[in-house]
Design a protein around this motif. Sequence first.
Motif, short mmCIF file in Angstrom:
data_model
loop_
_atom_site.label_atom_id
_atom_site.label_comp_id
_atom_site.label_asym_id
_atom_site.label_seq_id
_atom_site.Cartn_x
_atom_site.Cartn_y
_atom_site.Cartn_z
N LEU A 57 -1.84 -2.49 -10.21
CA LEU A 57 -2.02 -2.87 -8.80
C LEU A 57 -2.80 -4.17 -8.65
O LEU A 57 -3.53 -4.58 -9.55
N TYR A 58 -2.64 -4.77 -7.46
CA TYR A 58 -3.44 -5.95 -7.11
C TYR A 58 -3.77 -5.90 -5.63
O TYR A 58 -2.88 -5.81 -4.79
N ASN A 97 5.93 -6.50 -7.90
CA ASN A 97 7.26 -6.19 -7.39
C ASN A 97 7.29 -6.03 -5.88
O ASN A 97 8.15 -6.58 -5.20
N ASP A 98 6.32 -5.26 -5.34
CA ASP A 98 6.36 -4.98 -3.90
C ASP A 98 5.06 -4.28 -3.51
O ASP A 98 4.19 -4.06 -4.37
N LEU A 99 4.97 -3.91 -2.24
CA LEU A 99 3.83 -3.09 -1.82
C LEU A 99 3.89 -1.74 -2.53
O LEU A 99 4.97 -1.26 -2.91
N VAL A 100 2.74 -1.12 -2.70
CA VAL A 100 2.61 0.07 -3.54
C VAL A 100 3.36 1.28 -2.96
O VAL A 100 3.45 1.45 -1.74
N TRP A 141 -2.05 -2.33 3.70
CA TRP A 141 -0.61 -2.06 3.75
C TRP A 141 -0.16 -1.33 2.49
O TRP A 141 -0.57 -1.68 1.38
N ILE A 142 0.72 -0.35 2.67
CA ILE A 142 1.43 0.26 1.55
C ILE A 142 2.93 0.07 1.81
O ILE A 142 3.32 -0.44 2.87
N ILE A 192 -1.72 -3.77 -0.73
CA ILE A 192 -1.87 -3.23 -2.09
C ILE A 192 -0.54 -3.46 -2.79
O ILE A 192 0.45 -2.78 -2.50
N CYS A 193 -0.50 -4.47 -3.67
CA CYS A 193 0.73 -4.80 -4.39
C CYS A 193 0.80 -4.00 -5.68
O CYS A 193 -0.21 -3.68 -6.29
N GLU A 194 2.04 -3.70 -6.09
CA GLU A 194 2.24 -2.95 -7.33
C GLU A 194 3.23 -3.68 -8.22
O GLU A 194 4.22 -4.25 -7.75
#
Length: 176
Positions: free
Chosen positions: A47-48, A71-74, A100-101, A171-173
């Motif tokens: 995560l970032y 890749n995208d939001l978590v 944001w998720i 929250i990026c994953e």
Amino acid sequence: MSRYLLLAFFGALTVEATTHVNLSDSISGDSSGGCSSPYTMVAGRCLYINFATSGTWDRFHSMYCKDTGGNDLVTVDDANFLADLVQYITSIGWQDGLFWIGASDKSHEGHWIWPNGSPVKMGTPFWGTYGCYNQQYPDGGTNENCAILDGNANLYFNDFKCDTALAVFGICEKNI
Ligand SMILES: [Ca+2]
């Protein structure tokens, strides 16, 4: 050496040690599939969260997460992962924040999906409650089509206006 200098010294040592761990991980791991900076392993996922960058749901979904190597939001489809993620956010002092998720019902009101198209689990323990009668989110109808972890609801899910840009972090994953 004053107490403060000592503290700073040990602080620098800690940073050094952490850097070493990350470096050896990236050397020994598969660099194409590994979790590399700025992404980091949190609760078993890569995560970032950049606490200096807020923006709309779309900004993170269509640009920011990919631009930073993710890749995208978590996707938060597991109750244990949610609990661990909430514990992590709390441990670094951001328990009152808004994040944001990947969940959204933009394309079909009431039909919440993750970025990969899989359905979002509804109800407890994912979605938060509000008001005297403990009504449960989502409650915003067609006005609110993107989900956050809501620091005003103990970091449970809340549906939110997708174009809110101020003070909502993503929250990026990275899928690894
Ligand atoms: Ca909605």
